[in-house]
Motif scaffolding. Structure first.
Motif, short mmCIF file in Angstrom:
data_model
loop_
_atom_site.label_atom_id
_atom_site.label_comp_id
_atom_site.label_asym_id
_atom_site.label_seq_id
_atom_site.Cartn_x
_atom_site.Cartn_y
_atom_site.Cartn_z
N VAL A 65 0.83 -1.19 0.00
CA VAL A 65 0.00 0.00 0.00
C VAL A 65 0.87 1.25 0.00
N GLU A 66 1.94 1.24 0.78
CA GLU A 66 2.84 2.39 0.83
C GLU A 66 3.55 2.60 -0.50
N GLU A 67 3.88 1.51 -1.21
CA GLU A 67 4.54 1.63 -2.50
C GLU A 67 3.61 2.25 -3.54
N VAL A 68 2.32 1.97 -3.44
CA VAL A 68 1.34 2.51 -4.38
C VAL A 68 1.15 4.00 -4.16
N ASN A 69 1.16 4.42 -2.90
CA ASN A 69 0.93 5.83 -2.59
C ASN A 69 2.06 6.68 -2.91
#
Length: 75
Positions: A71-75
């Protein structure tokens, strides 16, 4: 329990990403955690309800952490 190093090496040598790792004596889930970290699907079998719950909790922790990173990589 045993070192994470043992199942990690075996899983790396004997399988590919997305393969299924079967641990018929899951115990505290060390090999299942190693499989999860190495992007393998896994199936653990454990007769003891206490150990099954410990393994479930350990693996779930790593699944949750992996999801947070994605999720952090997507944001």
């Amino acid at each position: 329990t045993f070192s994470m190093d043992i199942p990690t090496k075996a899983i790396k040598i004997l399988s590919y990403k997305n393969d299924v790792v079967l641990d018929p004596f899951a115990g505290s889930g060390t090999s299942l955690v190693a499989a999860e970290i190495l992007d393998r699907r896994w199936l653990g079998i454990e007769l003891s309800p206490n150990y099954a719950e410990i393994a479930r909790g350990r693996v779930q922790h790593f699944v949750d952490e992996k999801q947070k990173v994605k999720v952090e990589e997507v944001n």
